[in-house]
Design a protein around this motif. Structure first.
Motif, PDB file in Angstrom:
ATOM      1  N   TYR A  12       0.835  -1.195   0.000  1.00  0.00           N
ATOM      2  CA  TYR A  12       0.000   0.000   0.000  1.00  0.00           C
ATOM      3  C   TYR A  12       0.870   1.245   0.000  1.00  0.00           C
ATOM      4  O   TYR A  12       1.835   1.351   0.754  1.00  0.00           O
ATOM      5  CB  TYR A  12      -0.888  -0.015   1.247  1.00  0.00           C
ATOM      6  CG  TYR A  12      -1.734   1.218   1.433  1.00  0.00           C
ATOM      7  CD1 TYR A  12      -2.997   1.302   0.863  1.00  0.00           C
ATOM      8  CD2 TYR A  12      -1.266   2.286   2.192  1.00  0.00           C
ATOM      9  CE1 TYR A  12      -3.774   2.424   1.040  1.00  0.00           C
ATOM     10  CE2 TYR A  12      -2.033   3.425   2.377  1.00  0.00           C
ATOM     11  CZ  TYR A  12      -3.294   3.490   1.794  1.00  0.00           C
ATOM     12  OH  TYR A  12      -4.056   4.604   1.973  1.00  0.00           O
ATOM     13  N   GLN A  13       0.518   2.198  -0.886  1.00  0.00           N
ATOM     14  CA  GLN A  13       1.234   3.473  -0.929  1.00  0.00           C
ATOM     15  C   GLN A  13       0.241   4.626  -0.968  1.00  0.00           C
ATOM     16  O   GLN A  13      -0.743   4.577  -1.697  1.00  0.00           O
ATOM     17  CB  GLN A  13       2.129   3.547  -2.169  1.00  0.00           C
ATOM     18  CG  GLN A  13       3.382   2.686  -2.050  1.00  0.00           C
ATOM     19  CD  GLN A  13       4.278   2.867  -3.242  1.00  0.00           C
ATOM     20  OE1 GLN A  13       3.907   2.517  -4.359  1.00  0.00           O
ATOM     21  NE2 GLN A  13       5.450   3.449  -3.022  1.00  0.00           N
ATOM     22  N   SER A  14       0.519   5.669  -0.202  1.00  0.00           N
ATOM     23  CA  SER A  14      -0.325   6.866  -0.130  1.00  0.00           C
ATOM     24  C   SER A  14       0.331   7.856   0.806  1.00  0.00           C
ATOM     25  O   SER A  14       1.204   7.477   1.591  1.00  0.00           O
ATOM     26  CB  SER A  14      -1.713   6.541   0.465  1.00  0.00           C
ATOM     27  OG  SER A  14      -2.629   6.190  -0.538  1.00  0.00           O
ATOM     28  N   LEU A  15      -0.124   9.095   0.721  1.00  0.00           N
ATOM     29  CA  LEU A  15       0.222  10.065   1.761  1.00  0.00           C
ATOM     30  C   LEU A  15      -1.018  10.224   2.618  1.00  0.00           C
ATOM     31  O   LEU A  15      -2.122  10.363   2.092  1.00  0.00           O
ATOM     32  CB  LEU A  15       0.603  11.415   1.142  1.00  0.00           C
ATOM     33  CG  LEU A  15       1.810  11.427   0.197  1.00  0.00           C
ATOM     34  CD1 LEU A  15       1.958  12.816  -0.437  1.00  0.00           C
ATOM     35  CD2 LEU A  15       3.077  11.025   0.932  1.00  0.00           C
ATOM     36  N   HIS A  16      -0.856  10.165   3.934  1.00  0.00           N
ATOM     37  CA  HIS A  16      -1.984  10.351   4.843  1.00  0.00           C
ATOM     38  C   HIS A  16      -1.750  11.593   5.680  1.00  0.00           C
ATOM     39  O   HIS A  16      -0.640  11.828   6.143  1.00  0.00           O
ATOM     40  CB  HIS A  16      -2.117   9.167   5.812  1.00  0.00           C
ATOM     41  CG  HIS A  16      -2.651   7.930   5.174  1.00  0.00           C
ATOM     42  ND1 HIS A  16      -3.100   6.863   5.910  1.00  0.00           N
ATOM     43  CD2 HIS A  16      -2.831   7.590   3.870  1.00  0.00           C
ATOM     44  CE1 HIS A  16      -3.511   5.910   5.090  1.00  0.00           C
ATOM     45  NE2 HIS A  16      -3.346   6.334   3.839  1.00  0.00           N
ATOM     46  N   SER A  17      -2.824  12.346   5.887  1.00  0.00           N
ATOM     47  CA  SER A  17      -2.708  13.462   6.825  1.00  0.00           C
ATOM     48  C   SER A  17      -4.084  13.737   7.416  1.00  0.00           C
ATOM     49  O   SER A  17      -5.099  13.514   6.755  1.00  0.00           O
ATOM     50  CB  SER A  17      -2.184  14.711   6.106  1.00  0.00           C
ATOM     51  OG  SER A  17      -1.889  15.708   7.054  1.00  0.00           O
ATOM     52  N   THR A  18      -4.107  14.141   8.685  1.00  0.00           N
ATOM     53  CA  THR A  18      -5.375  14.505   9.302  1.00  0.00           C
ATOM     54  C   THR A  18      -5.382  16.023   9.470  1.00  0.00           C
ATOM     55  O   THR A  18      -4.401  16.613   9.934  1.00  0.00           O
ATOM     56  CB  THR A  18      -5.566  13.806  10.654  1.00  0.00           C
ATOM     57  OG1 THR A  18      -5.450  12.398  10.434  1.00  0.00           O
ATOM     58  CG2 THR A  18      -6.924  14.115  11.250  1.00  0.00           C
ATOM     59  N   LEU A  19      -6.481  16.616   9.043  1.00  0.00           N
ATOM     60  CA  LEU A  19      -6.531  18.075   8.968  1.00  0.00           C
ATOM     61  C   LEU A  19      -7.722  18.623   9.738  1.00  0.00           C
ATOM     62  O   LEU A  19      -8.707  17.921   9.951  1.00  0.00           O
ATOM     63  CB  LEU A  19      -6.659  18.489   7.492  1.00  0.00           C
ATOM     64  CG  LEU A  19      -5.559  17.897   6.602  1.00  0.00           C
ATOM     65  CD1 LEU A  19      -6.076  17.663   5.202  1.00  0.00           C
ATOM     66  CD2 LEU A  19      -4.333  18.796   6.617  1.00  0.00           C
ATOM     67  N   ILE A  20      -7.567  19.890  10.149  1.00  0.00           N
ATOM     68  CA  ILE A  20      -8.695  20.549  10.798  1.00  0.00           C
ATOM     69  C   ILE A  20      -9.449  21.324   9.729  1.00  0.00           C
ATOM     70  O   ILE A  20      -8.925  22.240   9.103  1.00  0.00           O
ATOM     71  CB  ILE A  20      -8.220  21.487  11.917  1.00  0.00           C
ATOM     72  CG1 ILE A  20      -7.442  20.664  12.960  1.00  0.00           C
ATOM     73  CG2 ILE A  20      -9.401  22.203  12.567  1.00  0.00           C
ATOM     74  CD1 ILE A  20      -6.677  21.493  13.947  1.00  0.00           C
ATOM     75  N   GLY A  21     -10.688  20.886   9.498  1.00  0.00           N
ATOM     76  CA  GLY A  21     -11.479  21.464   8.419  1.00  0.00           C
ATOM     77  C   GLY A  21     -12.369  22.594   8.922  1.00  0.00           C
ATOM     78  O   GLY A  21     -12.194  23.084  10.042  1.00  0.00           O
TER      79      GLY A  21
END
Ligand code: MN
Length: 727
Positions: free
Chosen positions: A304-313
Motif C-alpha cells: 500500500y502506498q499513499s500520503l496520509h494526513s489529518t486536517l482541521i477542516g
C-alpha cells in the motif's frame, strides 16, 4: 443468453477488459450445464453463484482464466466432472487453477473448528502456487458473505467468524483492501448485528450534514488543484463500518470521538503531484501534528502506498486525507491482484510467467522498499511456512514438516499404515519412499499385510519426529518380542533346575503377585525383563516357589522320601566296586580297602592301617578313628598312596547345617543334579530351634569335586555351614 451471463458480460465491458469473451461465454454455458438442477439456498439456480464470483473477478480486472476459474470454481467439488476431464477439455493451466480452488475449499471444510486460523491462513498461502487460486477463493467467499442472509443464524455467525479470522486477514496481507473491507463489514453485520446497526444508524443520522461538509471540502480542494493545473479525482466517503467498530471497541470511544469517520481521497497521475497536492492541502487546512504519514516513501508491507494526513477542516472538524496516484490506488484496492495484472501488462509475459511464484515476487518488490524489517517479520509469520500441506485420496488435509516423505505421511495417518507401508503414489504416480512431498499433492499409501515392518533406513529418511519415534518404537517392540521368547525360555529352564514345571505354575495368582510386585503389567513384561536381563530368572523362580507355600512342605518331605527310595533301589543294583586306586608303598598284591568311617577320596591325604586278616584299610590322615587305632597299636601304620587318580567314584559324606526352611532339600538335590553328582544317601532332621541338619553321601571322583559342591551348596539360601563328616 440468460441474466447472469448478461450481467457478467456487462461488467467485462464496463471495465473494458481485454479478455476472451467467447471463451468466457463457452465456459459459462459449460458450467451451467454441469450445475444444472442444483439450487442455492436462496432458491436461485446454482450457476448464479459462480457467475457472481466471475463478476467480482471481472470488477477486479482479472484475466480470462481467472474469470473462467470463477465460473468453474465449484465444478470439481459439486459435480461428477473430474480434473482429468477438465485438463482434456480446457487445458492444464485452467484445470490447475480450478483444482487449486477446490483444494482450498476442501481445507476450509476439513479444518473448520480443528485448526487455528493462523495455520489455515498459512496453509492457504502455501497451497496457492498460482495467486489466481487465492483471488478466486476470496471472490467466492465475498459472494457467499453477500448472500449469507439465506443461511441459518448459527451458520451466519460461524461463517462470519471464519471470514474475520481467515479471509479478511488474507485479503489484507495481499493488499486487497476493497475485498477486505467488504468482508469485514459483512462479517460484523452477521456476527454482531447490534454493533453494526448502531454504527449504520449513527452514520446515517448525520448523513446530510456530513455530505454537505464533504462536498464543501471537496469543492474547495478541486478549485485549488484545478487552479494549479493538477488533473485529479477526488472522492469522499465514510470509512467502512468494521474499522469504526474496531476503533470504538479497542480504544473505548464513542462514535463522535472518532476523528476520521470520513476520508477524502485525492488521486492524481504522478508521485510528484502527490507531494504537490499535500503542500496545497496543508496551506488550506491546518494539519494535526504527528498525524502525517508518508506511505509513498515507506510503503506498507502489503504494498500500500499513499500520503496520509489529518486536517482541521471547516468548523474545527477533522478529516483524513489520502493522496495517491491512480496506480497506487489500484494497488490499494486490489493489492496483489492489481500488481499481477499490471505486471502482465508491461512484460507481455509468457503463460509460465503468469503462474507466479508469487512469494518470491513479493520478496522482489520488497527489495525496493527501504524499511523491510516489518515486512520480513510478517513474511516470516504468514508467508513462509516450514510445513507442507497434503491430501489423502479422500481429501483430508495432512500437514507435515517441509521435506517430508511418503513414509512421514503414512505414519501421520496411522502407525499401522506406516508399519505396513510398502509403496506410495503421489498424484496418481508411483514414487520412491524417500520422495520429497510438496504442497497440495495427493498422497496414496500402499500397504500390505505381509509387510515386514519399517526398514531401519527409514529413520534417516523421515523428516517428522513423530514418524522417527514410531519407527524406533517398532524396532524396540520387535526386540522386545525376541526378549519375551528368550525370557520365557530362561524361566522354564530355571524352573526345571529348581525342580518344578514352569508351565504348571505360570497361570497362577502367585505369578500375578510377582508381576505386580516387580511393577510390571503382564507376563510379557516379565518375560521381556528376564530376556533383556533386567530381572534374574532364578530370583523369579525362587519367588514363585516361595509363594507356593502350602504345597511346599509336603513336596519337600516327599522329595526326601523319594530320594531315599531311589538311592535304596540303586544300591540293590549296584555292582561291586572294582579295583581300588591305592597302592601300599613298596608292596604289590596287598588287599586294600577303604575305611567306612572317613571315606577318603583322591586328593585327600591318606594313611594305611594293617588289619588282621582283612588287608590294609585306608583312612584320611585326619580321621579320628585312625588316630584312636594308632593309640592302641602304633606299629600297624603303613604308608599308602593314590594310584591312577580320578578314574573311580568315591563316596563321601557331607553335613549341611542351616535354617529349617522350605525347599532346602530340594535346593540341595537341584545343585547335585545340576552338576551331575550322584547322591548315595540323604537324611534330613529339623530341630526345634528352626534349624535343620541334612546329611548326604555323594559319589565324586576327587577332592576337587567335593570342594566345588561344598562351594555351591554353601551359596544356597539358609545354609549356614557345610563340611565333610566322619562316622
Ligand atoms: Mn463457491
Amino acid at each position: 443468453m440468460d441474466e447472469y451471463l448478461a450481467k457478467l458480460l456487462d461488467v467485462i465491458d464496463k471495465n473494458s477488459l481485454d479478455v476472451d469473451k467467447k471463451f468466457i461465454i463457452e465456459s459459462y454455458e459449460f458450467a451451467k450445464e454441469w450445475h444444472n438442477g442444483q439450487k442455492r439456498e436462496s432458491g436461485e439456480e446454482y450457476i448464479s453463484h459462480p457467475a457472481a464470483v466471475a463478476c467480482i473477478l471481472a470488477e477486479m480486472k482479472m484475466d480470462t482464466l481467472s474469470i473462467a476459474g470463477g465460473l468453474f470454481h465449484d465444478l470439481l467439488e459439486d459435480t461428477s466432472f473430474t480434473y482429468e476431464m477438465f485438463v482434456k477439455k480446457f487445458g492444464v493451466e485452467l484445470a490447475d487453477i480450478v483444482d487449486g480452488v477446490t483444494k482450498l475449499t476442501m481445507i476450509e471444510l476439513k479444518t473448520r473448528e480443528e485448526m487455528f486460523a493462523e495455520n489455515v491462513r498459512k496453509m492457504f498461502l502455501a497451497m496457492s502456487k498460482d495467486i489466481r487460486v487465492l483471488i478466486i477463493k476470496l471472490a467466492d467467499r465475498l459472494h457467499n458473505m453477500r448472500t449469507l442472509n439465506f443461511k441459518s443464524e448459527k451458520k451466519q455467525k460461524e461463517i462470519s467468524r471464519e471470514t474475520l479470522e481467515i479471509y479478511a486477514p488474507l485479503a489484507h496481507r495481499l493488499g486487497m483492501s476493497k475485498i477486505k473491507w467488504e468482508l469485514e463489514d459483512l462479517s460484523l453485520r452477521y456476527s454482531n448485528p447490534e454493533a453494526f446497526y448502531e454504527i449504520v444508524v449513527a452514520i446515517q443520522e448525520k448523513r446530510v450534514e456530513r455530505e454537505q461538509y464533504i462536498s464543501y471540502v471537496v469543492d474547495m480542494l478541486k478549485e485549488n488543484l484545478n487552479e494549479k493545473g493538477i488533473p485529479n479525482d477526488i472522492e469522499g466517503r465514510p470509512k467502512h463500518f468494521y474499522s469504526i467498530y474496531r476503533k470504538m471497541h479497542d480504544k473505548n470511544k464513542t462514535i463522535d470521538q472518532i476523528f476520521d469517520l470520513t476520508a477524502i481521497r485525492v488521486i492524481v497521475n504522478t508521485v510528484n503531484e502527490c507531494y504537490a497536492v499535500l503542500g496545497i492541502v496543508h496551506t488550506i487546512f491546518k494539519p494535526i501534528p504527528g498525524r502525517f504519514k508518508d506511505y509513498i516513501a515507506v510503503p506498507k508491507p502489503n504494498m500500500y502506498q499513499s500520503l496520509h494526513s489529518t486536517l482541521i477542516g471547516p468548523h474545527g472538524k477533522t478529516f483524513e486525507i489520502q493522496i495517491r496516484t491512480f496506480e497506487m490506488h489500484k494497488i490499494a484496492e486490489y493489492g496483489i491482484a492489481a500488481h499481477w495484472k499490471y505486471k502482465e501488462g508491461i512484460e507481455e509475459s509468457a503463460a509460465s510467467d503468469i503462474k507466479l511464484a508469487w512469494i518470491r515476487e513479493i520478496l522482489e518488490w520488497q527489495n525496493e522498499i527501504k524499511d523491510s524489517k516489518e515486512f520480513m517479520e510478517s513474511l516470516k509469520n504468514d508467508l513462509i511456512t516450514d510445513e507442507v500441506y497434503l491430501f489423502t485420496p479422500k481429501g483430508a488435509v495432512i500437514d507435515l514438516p517441509y521435506g517430508s516423505t511418503p513414509i512421514d505421511f503414512a505414519y501421520k495417518i496411522h502407525t499401522d499404515v506406516g508399519n505396513k507401508c510398502v509403496g506410495a503414489k503421489v498424484d496418481g504416480k508411483m514414487v520412491p519412499l524417500d520422495f520429497k512431498l510438496s504442497n497440495g499433492q495427493i498422497v496414496e499409501i500402499l500397504t500390505s499385510n505381509n509387510a515386514k515392518g519399517p526398514n531401519l533406513d527409514w529413520i534417516s529418511v523421515v523428516k517428522s519426529s513423530s514418524a522417527k519415534s514410531k519407527i524406533k518404537s517398532w524396532f524396540k517392540k520387535q526386540l522386545r518380542e525376541e526378549n519375551i521368547v528368550k525370557g520365557k525360555e530362561l524361566l522354564e529352564r530355571e524352573a526345571k533346575k529348581q525342580g518344578f514345571n514352569f508351565g504348571e505354575v505360570f497361570k497362577t495368582d502367585i505369578f500375578e503377585t510377582i508381576i505386580k510386585k516387580a511393577n510390571l503389567y503382564n507376563f510379557d513384561d516379565l518375560y521381556a525383563a528376564v530376556g533383556v536381563g533386567d530381572i534374574n530368572a532364578s530370583s523369579i523362580v525362587t519367588k514363585i516357589r516361595d509363594q507356593l507355600h502350602p504345597k511346599h512342605k509336603q513336596t519337600d518331605e516327599e522329595l526326601l522320601k523319594d530320594l531315599q527310595d531311589k538311592i535304596e533301589g540303586e544300591k540293590l543294583k549296584k555292582v561291586k566296586k572294582g579295583k581300588v586306586d591305592v597302592l601300599v608303598k613298596g608292596e604289590q598284591n596287598i588287599l586294600v580297602r577303604f575305611a567306612k568311617c572317613c571315606n577318603p577320596v583322591p586328593g585327600d591325604k591318606i594313611v594305611g592301617f594293617v588289619t588282621q586278616g582283612r588287608g590294609v584299610s585306608v583312612h584320611r590322615s585326619d580321621c579320628v578313628n585312625f588316630h584312636n587305632l594308632m593309640m592302641q597299636d602304633g606299629n600297624k601304620q603303613i604308608e599308602v598312596e593314590w594310584a591312577n587318580e580320578g578314574k573311580g567314584k568315591y563316596s563321601t559324606s557331607l553335613q549341611i547345617n542351616g535354617e529349617d526352611r522350605e525347599w532346602l532339600v530340594s535346593d540341595i538335590a537341584s545343585v547335585l543334579s545340576e552338576y551331575k553328582v550322584h547322591m548315595d544317601s540323604i537324611n534330613a532332621k529339623a530341630n526345634k530351634d528352626k534349624t535343620a541338619i541334612i546329611s548326604i553321601s555323594i559319589s565324586v571322583q576327587n577332592i576337587d569335586d567335593i570342594k566345588f559342591i561344598i562351594k555351591k551348596i554353601k551359596r544356597l539360601n539358609g545354609v549356614s555351614d557345610i563340611f565333610r563328616t566322619t562316622n
